[in-house]
Design a protein around this motif. Structure first.
Motif, PDB file in Angstrom:
ATOM      1  N   ALA A  81       0.814  -1.216   0.000  1.00  0.00           N
ATOM      2  CA  ALA A  81       0.000   0.000   0.000  1.00  0.00           C
ATOM      3  C   ALA A  81       0.848   1.267   0.000  1.00  0.00           C
ATOM      4  CB  ALA A  81      -0.936   0.003   1.211  1.00  0.00           C
ATOM      5  N   PHE A  82       1.886   1.312   0.840  1.00  0.00           N
ATOM      6  CA  PHE A  82       2.606   2.571   1.040  1.00  0.00           C
ATOM      7  C   PHE A  82       4.033   2.583   0.497  1.00  0.00           C
ATOM      8  CE2 PHE A  82      -0.457   2.386   4.642  1.00  0.00           C
ATOM      9  CZ  PHE A  82      -1.286   3.407   4.188  1.00  0.00           C
ATOM     10  N   ARG A  83       4.594   1.424   0.203  1.00  0.00           N
ATOM     11  CA  ARG A  83       5.967   1.319  -0.315  1.00  0.00           C
ATOM     12  C   ARG A  83       7.009   1.924   0.628  1.00  0.00           C
ATOM     13  NH1 ARG A  83       5.344  -2.033  -4.439  1.00  0.00           N
ATOM     14  NH2 ARG A  83       3.967  -1.361  -6.065  1.00  0.00           N
ATOM     15  N   LYS A  84       6.760   1.851   1.924  1.00  0.00           N
ATOM     16  CA  LYS A  84       7.710   2.340   2.921  1.00  0.00           C
ATOM     17  C   LYS A  84       8.012   1.197   3.890  1.00  0.00           C
ATOM     18  CE  LYS A  84       6.477   7.170   2.650  1.00  0.00           C
ATOM     19  NZ  LYS A  84       7.586   7.567   1.850  1.00  0.00           N
ATOM     20  N   PRO A  85       9.252   0.688   3.883  1.00  0.00           N
ATOM     21  CA  PRO A  85       9.535  -0.519   4.663  1.00  0.00           C
ATOM     22  C   PRO A  85       9.516  -0.319   6.176  1.00  0.00           C
ATOM     23  CG  PRO A  85      11.516   0.249   3.530  1.00  0.00           C
ATOM     24  CD  PRO A  85      10.386   1.098   3.058  1.00  0.00           C
ATOM     25  N   LEU A  86      10.023   0.781   6.681  1.00  0.00           N
ATOM     26  CA  LEU A  86      10.125   0.943   8.130  1.00  0.00           C
ATOM     27  C   LEU A  86       8.761   0.952   8.821  1.00  0.00           C
ATOM     28  CD1 LEU A  86      12.205   1.080  10.328  1.00  0.00           C
ATOM     29  CD2 LEU A  86      12.201   3.556  10.123  1.00  0.00           C
ATOM     30  N   PRO A  87       7.784   1.749   8.364  1.00  0.00           N
ATOM     31  CA  PRO A  87       6.464   1.670   9.009  1.00  0.00           C
ATOM     32  C   PRO A  87       5.808   0.299   8.852  1.00  0.00           C
ATOM     33  CG  PRO A  87       6.622   3.648   7.662  1.00  0.00           C
ATOM     34  CD  PRO A  87       7.835   2.829   7.383  1.00  0.00           C
ATOM     35  N   ALA A  88       6.034  -0.353   7.703  1.00  0.00           N
ATOM     36  CA  ALA A  88       5.440  -1.675   7.495  1.00  0.00           C
ATOM     37  C   ALA A  88       6.025  -2.690   8.470  1.00  0.00           C
ATOM     38  CB  ALA A  88       5.665  -2.128   6.055  1.00  0.00           C
ATOM     39  N   ILE A  89       7.335  -2.635   8.668  1.00  0.00           N
ATOM     40  CA  ILE A  89       7.983  -3.562   9.603  1.00  0.00           C
ATOM     41  C   ILE A  89       7.518  -3.285  11.028  1.00  0.00           C
ATOM     42  CG2 ILE A  89      10.203  -4.218  10.617  1.00  0.00           C
ATOM     43  CD1 ILE A  89      11.408  -3.715   7.796  1.00  0.00           C
ATOM     44  N   ALA A  90       7.430  -2.009  11.384  1.00  0.00           N
ATOM     45  CA  ALA A  90       6.971  -1.642  12.732  1.00  0.00           C
ATOM     46  C   ALA A  90       5.545  -2.133  12.965  1.00  0.00           C
ATOM     47  CB  ALA A  90       7.066  -0.132  12.929  1.00  0.00           C
ATOM     48  N   ALA A  91       4.693  -1.975  11.970  1.00  0.00           N
ATOM     49  CA  ALA A  91       3.311  -2.449  12.104  1.00  0.00           C
ATOM     50  C   ALA A  91       3.263  -3.968  12.194  1.00  0.00           C
ATOM     51  CB  ALA A  91       2.473  -1.958  10.930  1.00  0.00           C
ATOM     52  N   GLY A  92       4.124  -4.655  11.450  1.00  0.00           N
ATOM     53  CA  GLY A  92       4.180  -6.113  11.530  1.00  0.00           C
ATOM     54  C   GLY A  92       4.603  -6.595  12.902  1.00  0.00           C
ATOM     55  N   ILE A  93       5.597  -5.920  13.488  1.00  0.00           N
ATOM     56  CA  ILE A  93       6.036  -6.274  14.843  1.00  0.00           C
ATOM     57  C   ILE A  93       4.913  -6.033  15.840  1.00  0.00           C
ATOM     58  CG2 ILE A  93       7.618  -5.615  16.709  1.00  0.00           C
ATOM     59  CD1 ILE A  93       9.714  -5.075  14.487  1.00  0.00           C
ATOM     60  N   ALA A  94       4.230  -4.893  15.684  1.00  0.00           N
ATOM     61  CA  ALA A  94       3.110  -4.595  16.582  1.00  0.00           C
ATOM     62  C   ALA A  94       1.992  -5.623  16.420  1.00  0.00           C
ATOM     63  CB  ALA A  94       2.592  -3.190  16.288  1.00  0.00           C
ATOM     64  N   ALA A  95       1.717  -6.027  15.179  1.00  0.00           N
ATOM     65  CA  ALA A  95       0.666  -7.026  14.943  1.00  0.00           C
ATOM     66  C   ALA A  95       1.024  -8.353  15.602  1.00  0.00           C
ATOM     67  CB  ALA A  95       0.451  -7.210  13.447  1.00  0.00           C
ATOM     68  N   ALA A  96       2.277  -8.763  15.471  1.00  0.00           N
ATOM     69  CA  ALA A  96       2.706 -10.030  16.095  1.00  0.00           C
ATOM     70  C   ALA A  96       2.572  -9.936  17.612  1.00  0.00           C
ATOM     71  CB  ALA A  96       4.150 -10.346  15.721  1.00  0.00           C
ATOM     72  N   GLY A  97       2.975  -8.809  18.172  1.00  0.00           N
ATOM     73  CA  GLY A  97       2.860  -8.628  19.620  1.00  0.00           C
ATOM     74  C   GLY A  97       1.423  -8.653  20.098  1.00  0.00           C
ATOM     75  N   LEU A  98       0.557  -7.962  19.379  1.00  0.00           N
ATOM     76  CA  LEU A  98      -0.860  -7.925  19.770  1.00  0.00           C
ATOM     77  C   LEU A  98      -1.515  -9.295  19.660  1.00  0.00           C
ATOM     78  CD1 LEU A  98      -1.974  -4.523  18.216  1.00  0.00           C
ATOM     79  CD2 LEU A  98      -1.807  -5.099  20.641  1.00  0.00           C
ATOM     80  N   VAL A  99      -1.249  -9.989  18.556  1.00  0.00           N
ATOM     81  CA  VAL A  99      -1.864 -11.307  18.377  1.00  0.00           C
ATOM     82  C   VAL A  99      -1.352 -12.265  19.444  1.00  0.00           C
ATOM     83  CG1 VAL A  99      -1.906 -13.321  16.840  1.00  0.00           C
ATOM     84  CG2 VAL A  99      -2.347 -11.042  15.924  1.00  0.00           C
ATOM     85  N   ARG A 100      -0.068 -12.235  19.721  1.00  0.00           N
ATOM     86  CA  ARG A 100       0.471 -13.136  20.750  1.00  0.00           C
ATOM     87  C   ARG A 100      -0.004 -12.759  22.146  1.00  0.00           C
ATOM     88  NH1 ARG A 100       6.343 -13.593  17.910  1.00  0.00           N
ATOM     89  NH2 ARG A 100       5.721 -15.174  16.419  1.00  0.00           N
ATOM     90  N   TYR A 101      -0.284 -11.499  22.371  1.00  0.00           N
ATOM     91  CA  TYR A 101      -0.800 -11.078  23.668  1.00  0.00           C
ATOM     92  C   TYR A 101      -2.247 -11.545  23.853  1.00  0.00           C
ATOM     93  CZ  TYR A 101      -2.254  -8.051  27.495  1.00  0.00           C
ATOM     94  OH  TYR A 101      -2.752  -7.571  28.682  1.00  0.00           O
ATOM     95  N   TRP A 102      -3.048 -11.440  22.803  1.00  0.00           N
ATOM     96  CA  TRP A 102      -4.461 -11.763  22.910  1.00  0.00           C
ATOM     97  C   TRP A 102      -4.762 -13.236  22.721  1.00  0.00           C
ATOM     98  CZ3 TRP A 102      -7.174  -8.401  25.350  1.00  0.00           C
ATOM     99  CH2 TRP A 102      -6.861  -7.057  25.257  1.00  0.00           C
ATOM    100  N   VAL A 103      -3.881 -13.980  22.035  1.00  0.00           N
ATOM    101  CA  VAL A 103      -4.170 -15.396  21.762  1.00  0.00           C
ATOM    102  C   VAL A 103      -3.473 -16.284  22.756  1.00  0.00           C
ATOM    103  CG1 VAL A 103      -3.892 -17.259  20.100  1.00  0.00           C
ATOM    104  CG2 VAL A 103      -4.599 -15.000  19.345  1.00  0.00           C
TER     105      VAL A 103
END
Length: 103
Positions: A81-103
């Motif tokens: 969507a945005f072609r910017k790697p740093l925000p995408a990686i940061a969001a991916g790390i946050a997604a992994a953290g959130l999913v692992r916290y809630w699951v």
């Protein structure tokens, strides 16, 4: 060869890994200093980076836990969507953290 897991043994292992890492990094640069970079070699180098990344990510997509798959999906979607790697990686790390916290 066995190295004891004492403080001295652990420090020795860290020192050995440091030397091997530095040798491979500097050795690659040293060897490439003798190679003329033609368009074909430049294409190979650019393609190799993508191949290594794919080789790391694909097994995680098929055998990783829910957090790994969420991180991969969010990172891929934001990169497309945005072609910017740093925000995408940061969001991916946050997604992994959130999913692992809630699951």
């Amino acid at each position: 060869m066995m190295i004891e897991t004492t403080t001295t043994g652990i420090l020795a292992l860290i020192a050995i890994m440091t030397v091997v890492t530095l040798a491979t990094r500097f050795g690659g640069v040293f060897i490439m200093s003798f190679v003329r970079i033609s368009p074909r070699i430049e294409s190979f180098i650019n393609t190799m980076a993508s191949s290594v990344l794919i080789a790391i990510i694909v097994p995680m997509a098929f055998s990783g836990d829910t957090g790994a798959v969420a991180a991969l999906a969010v990172t891929a979607a934001l990169m497309l969507a945005f072609r910017k790697p740093l925000p995408a990686i940061a969001a991916g790390i946050a997604a992994a953290g959130l999913v692992r916290y809630w699951v």
